[in-house]
Design a protein around this motif. Sequence first.
Motif, short mmCIF file in Angstrom:
data_model
loop_
_atom_site.label_atom_id
_atom_site.label_comp_id
_atom_site.label_asym_id
_atom_site.label_seq_id
_atom_site.Cartn_x
_atom_site.Cartn_y
_atom_site.Cartn_z
N LYS A 1 22.16 2.22 80.75
CA LYS A 1 21.59 2.83 79.60
C LYS A 1 22.72 2.66 78.54
CE LYS A 1 19.98 7.24 77.70
NZ LYS A 1 19.44 8.62 78.08
N GLU A 2 24.19 2.76 79.14
CA GLU A 2 25.22 2.35 78.27
C GLU A 2 25.36 1.06 77.61
OE1 GLU A 2 28.71 3.76 80.32
OE2 GLU A 2 28.24 5.76 80.58
N TYR A 3 24.98 0.10 78.52
CA TYR A 3 25.13 -1.28 78.25
C TYR A 3 24.02 -1.34 77.14
CZ TYR A 3 28.52 -2.77 81.17
OH TYR A 3 29.91 -2.90 81.84
N GLU A 4 22.87 -0.81 77.34
CA GLU A 4 21.60 -0.84 76.34
C GLU A 4 22.25 -0.62 74.76
OE1 GLU A 4 17.96 -1.06 79.23
OE2 GLU A 4 18.69 0.75 78.55
N ALA A 5 22.74 0.49 74.93
CA ALA A 5 23.12 1.20 73.75
C ALA A 5 24.15 0.36 72.92
CB ALA A 5 23.76 2.69 73.97
N SER A 6 25.00 -0.17 73.90
CA SER A 6 26.29 -0.93 73.39
C SER A 6 25.61 -2.46 72.75
CB SER A 6 27.22 -1.50 74.47
OG SER A 6 28.08 -0.28 74.69
N ALA A 7 24.79 -2.91 73.68
CA ALA A 7 23.99 -4.14 72.96
C ALA A 7 23.10 -3.76 71.59
CB ALA A 7 22.96 -4.64 73.97
N GLU A 8 22.57 -2.90 71.47
CA GLU A 8 21.85 -2.47 70.17
C GLU A 8 22.93 -2.23 69.27
OE1 GLU A 8 18.73 -2.54 69.57
OE2 GLU A 8 17.65 -2.33 71.46
N ARG A 9 24.15 -1.97 69.53
CA ARG A 9 25.12 -1.90 68.52
C ARG A 9 25.76 -3.18 68.04
NH1 ARG A 9 26.38 3.05 71.54
NH2 ARG A 9 27.80 1.90 72.44
N GLY A 10 25.39 -4.28 68.96
CA GLY A 10 26.14 -5.44 68.46
C GLY A 10 26.94 -6.04 69.37
N ASP A 11 27.39 -5.29 70.72
CA ASP A 11 28.46 -5.68 71.51
C ASP A 11 27.89 -7.00 72.12
OD1 ASP A 11 29.66 -5.45 74.71
OD2 ASP A 11 31.14 -5.31 72.94
N PRO A 12 28.54 -8.35 72.20
CA PRO A 12 27.89 -9.46 72.90
C PRO A 12 27.87 -9.44 74.28
CG PRO A 12 30.15 -9.88 71.75
CD PRO A 12 29.66 -8.69 71.46
N LYS A 13 29.00 -9.09 74.86
CA LYS A 13 28.85 -8.88 76.20
C LYS A 13 27.77 -7.76 76.75
CE LYS A 13 33.11 -8.51 78.41
NZ LYS A 13 34.34 -7.82 78.88
N ALA A 14 27.69 -6.99 76.40
CA ALA A 14 26.70 -5.80 76.74
C ALA A 14 25.37 -6.52 76.43
CB ALA A 14 26.60 -4.79 75.58
#
Length: 334
Positions: free
Chosen positions: A54-67
């Motif tokens: 869930k944390e990685y999905e949120a980071s991905a939505e914020r644009g973090d490339p690793k996430a």
Amino acid sequence: MSRVVQLFASLVLLCCLSGLILPQNKPFTEEHVAELDPDKFQAFVKTLNAAQIKEYEASAERGDPKAQLIVGLLKIEEAKKIDAAKDYARYYDKKREAASWYQKAAEQNYAPAQYFLALQFESDGLHCDDTNKWMDKAVAAEYRAALHYKGYFYETKRCVEQDYAKAIALYKRASNLGFTIANYSAGEIYDKGLGVPENQKEATVWFLKAAEQGGQLAQNEIGIRISEGIGTKANNNEAVQWFKKSAEQGNVFGACNLALHYARGRGVAKNPLLSLKWMYISHSLDGLKCFPNDFIEYLKPTKTLDNRAWQLAVTWLRRHPDLENNFDERPWMK
């Protein structure tokens, strides 16, 4: 390789277990280490729990490339659970979602994502332009897996014209960055004489580099070479040590070669119990390797000894829950 042998039912016994040697793929919690190696990155993703996902999905939505890459890899894991023959649309949707996340990260110049995106295009078989575009970007970033895989492209004529000189150059660049399998690939170039004169001594040098870095395939290959005196002096005692290293990592060939050496008493005292143990481990991990009947007919163990060897094998397998058989199953855990 020419010595990569599939061990079928009668082969070991017909060779009288006197000369046949089989040639020849941990959970990770450190994200920054896993990032350097695609296999480790995929293994790392499998360790994530629901909260972490869930944390990685949120980071991905914020644009973090690793996430974003991690979310893409999670979509691939979801796709693997779908029977494509029964529900291809859903399977394809998951792969498409994965590619979409890879691309978001790749466009931010995140080399691991560029590598995975290139592989996804390449696996479709019809997208060489996109495959080369993204793989070349990862190569330019000196992402070591990309250097190795681009070398493999040149060696095997995949999406590029065959060029062994470029292949070996890329393997050596990946090797200089510590990518173990690149040493193995360079060894195969010299072993087979692909674009260079066949040179078994040079091949052994490269296989040894990979073996010393912990590569299980290379450890088995070096065991073979030292046992048979290929490109180096023959020494069965030393060969057995390399087979042990390979076998302890769950390599089916290394385990079977170790079993054969215990059966013959080459480089180690003859030990039917350990021979059968490693044979059962190898056969459990791949049902087309190291057939029990061949060893039992040669060693003629008592039922008690055979049962004890099987229990030792099961105990060892249960201590290595990361290992699966060739059907991605772990029947020994039941």
